[in-house]
Design a protein around this motif. Structure first.
Motif, short mmCIF file in Angstrom:
data_model
loop_
_atom_site.label_atom_id
_atom_site.label_comp_id
_atom_site.label_asym_id
_atom_site.label_seq_id
_atom_site.Cartn_x
_atom_site.Cartn_y
_atom_site.Cartn_z
N LEU A 1 0.86 -1.18 0.00
CA LEU A 1 0.00 0.00 0.00
C LEU A 1 0.89 1.23 0.00
O LEU A 1 1.79 1.35 0.83
CB LEU A 1 -0.90 0.00 1.24
N ARG B 1 -9.03 5.62 4.67
CA ARG B 1 -9.74 6.39 3.63
C ARG B 1 -10.02 7.82 4.10
O ARG B 1 -9.97 8.76 3.31
CB ARG B 1 -11.05 5.71 3.25
N LYS C 1 -4.82 10.09 -1.12
CA LYS C 1 -4.84 9.03 -2.12
C LYS C 1 -4.02 7.85 -1.61
O LYS C 1 -3.17 7.99 -0.75
CB LYS C 1 -4.30 9.51 -3.46
N PHE C 2 -4.34 6.68 -2.15
CA PHE C 2 -3.55 5.50 -1.87
C PHE C 2 -3.71 4.50 -3.01
O PHE C 2 -4.65 4.59 -3.79
CB PHE C 2 -3.91 4.87 -0.51
N ILE C 3 -2.74 3.60 -3.10
CA ILE C 3 -2.73 2.54 -4.10
C ILE C 3 -2.47 1.24 -3.36
O ILE C 3 -1.64 1.21 -2.44
CB ILE C 3 -1.61 2.75 -5.14
N VAL C 4 -3.15 0.18 -3.76
CA VAL C 4 -2.90 -1.14 -3.19
C VAL C 4 -2.58 -2.09 -4.32
O VAL C 4 -3.27 -2.13 -5.34
CB VAL C 4 -4.13 -1.66 -2.41
N VAL C 5 -1.50 -2.87 -4.14
CA VAL C 5 -1.09 -3.88 -5.12
C VAL C 5 -0.79 -5.16 -4.36
O VAL C 5 -0.09 -5.13 -3.35
CB VAL C 5 0.17 -3.43 -5.90
N PHE D 1 3.08 10.22 -3.12
CA PHE D 1 2.91 9.21 -2.08
C PHE D 1 4.05 9.36 -1.07
O PHE D 1 5.21 9.41 -1.43
CB PHE D 1 2.88 7.81 -2.68
N GLU E 1 5.50 10.61 -6.81
CA GLU E 1 4.17 11.02 -7.30
C GLU E 1 3.24 11.47 -6.17
O GLU E 1 2.03 11.31 -6.25
CB GLU E 1 3.51 9.88 -8.08
N THR F 1 -6.35 9.93 4.24
CA THR F 1 -5.42 10.01 3.11
C THR F 1 -6.05 10.78 1.95
O THR F 1 -7.26 10.78 1.77
CB THR F 1 -5.02 8.61 2.60
#
Length: 109
Positions: free
Chosen positions: A12, A91, A96-100, A60, A58, A94
């Motif tokens: 994350l 949520r 924004k966030f990204i999860v992979v 983060f 970017e 933040t």
């Protein structure tokens, strides 16, 4: 979704809201880290703040990584009440966030 054939890394990347006090960010991170003590299928947790000199983040600011034994375990984690409660907090705090999620592949080069 393919069936897991081994460990799954859950990554994350997050950018906390600019007006969030640093002590609140620390509190949120401690809550995230504590999930490993509350959710059996979560095997490990690591995280930290971006320190790269290359300015390629970017926006983060933080990265977190949890390890699971399988994709099924990630799915179990996703619906666990303690994770759901934490995800709501994340949520709300933040921008924004990204999860992979990925299965580590090791290359013999």
């Amino acid at each position: 979704m393919e069936e897991s054939k081994g460990l799954v890394k859950h990554v994350l990347l997050a950018k906390f809201k600019d007006d969030l006090p640093p002590e609140k960010v620390d509190e949120i991170i401690k809550s995230f880290a504590n999930l490993v003590n509350l959710i059996d299928c979560m095997k490990s947790f690591h995280g930290g703040k971006d320190v790269s000199p290359f300015n390629m983040h970017e926006g983060f600011t933080h990265v977190f990584e949890a390890t699971f034994e399988s994709l099924e375990a990630v799915n179990e984690y996703a619906v666990h009440p303690d994770h759901v409660e934490f995800a709501d907090l994340l949520r709300a705090t933040t921008e924004k966030f990204i999860v992979v999620d990925y299965i580590p592949t090791y290359f013999n080069l």
